[in-house]
Design a protein around this motif. Structure first.
Motif, short mmCIF file in Angstrom:
data_model
loop_
_atom_site.label_atom_id
_atom_site.label_comp_id
_atom_site.label_asym_id
_atom_site.label_seq_id
_atom_site.Cartn_x
_atom_site.Cartn_y
_atom_site.Cartn_z
N GLU A 25 0.84 -1.19 0.00
CA GLU A 25 0.00 0.00 0.00
C GLU A 25 0.87 1.25 0.00
N ILE A 26 0.56 2.20 -0.89
CA ILE A 26 1.26 3.48 -0.93
C ILE A 26 0.21 4.56 -0.81
N ASN A 27 0.30 5.37 0.24
CA ASN A 27 -0.67 6.43 0.48
C ASN A 27 -0.11 7.80 0.12
N PHE A 28 0.85 7.83 -0.79
CA PHE A 28 1.48 9.08 -1.20
C PHE A 28 2.08 8.89 -2.58
N THR A 29 2.47 9.99 -3.22
CA THR A 29 3.14 9.93 -4.51
C THR A 29 4.64 9.84 -4.25
N PRO A 30 5.29 8.75 -4.65
CA PRO A 30 6.73 8.60 -4.39
C PRO A 30 7.56 9.66 -5.13
N TYR B 214 12.70 4.73 0.45
CA TYR B 214 11.47 4.31 1.12
C TYR B 214 11.71 2.97 1.78
N SER C 285 6.94 3.31 3.62
CA SER C 285 6.95 4.46 4.51
C SER C 285 8.22 5.26 4.30
N LEU C 286 8.16 6.54 4.64
CA LEU C 286 9.35 7.39 4.65
C LEU C 286 10.10 7.25 5.97
#
Length: 69
Positions: free
Chosen positions: A2-7, A13, A24-25
């Protein structure tokens, strides 16, 4: 996973696993003593391909080939 942001291309990461996998960052050192399984570190290149930087466990090396982000 799951990615909840634009890489951001070129940024590191961290892939973790609890009841599901997520990026996550936040580095493993920053998590502290949370009950989270760190799998490895990855960067996205200019072709939007994820590149492995570090894997914590050898057993994940084969798994990485099949990880979908």
């Amino acid at each position: 996973s799951e990615i909840n942001f634009t890489p951001v291309i070129g940024k590191t990461y961290y892939l973790y696993e609890t009841n599901k996998r997520f990026l996550s960052l936040i580095s493993p050192e920053e998590w502290g003593d949370k009950d989270i399984n760190y799998i490895g570190s990855f960067k996205q290149d200019s072709r939007q391909k994820w590149n492995q930087i570090k894997l914590k466990y050898y057993k994940y090396m084969q798994l990485w080939q099949f990880v979908k982000f």
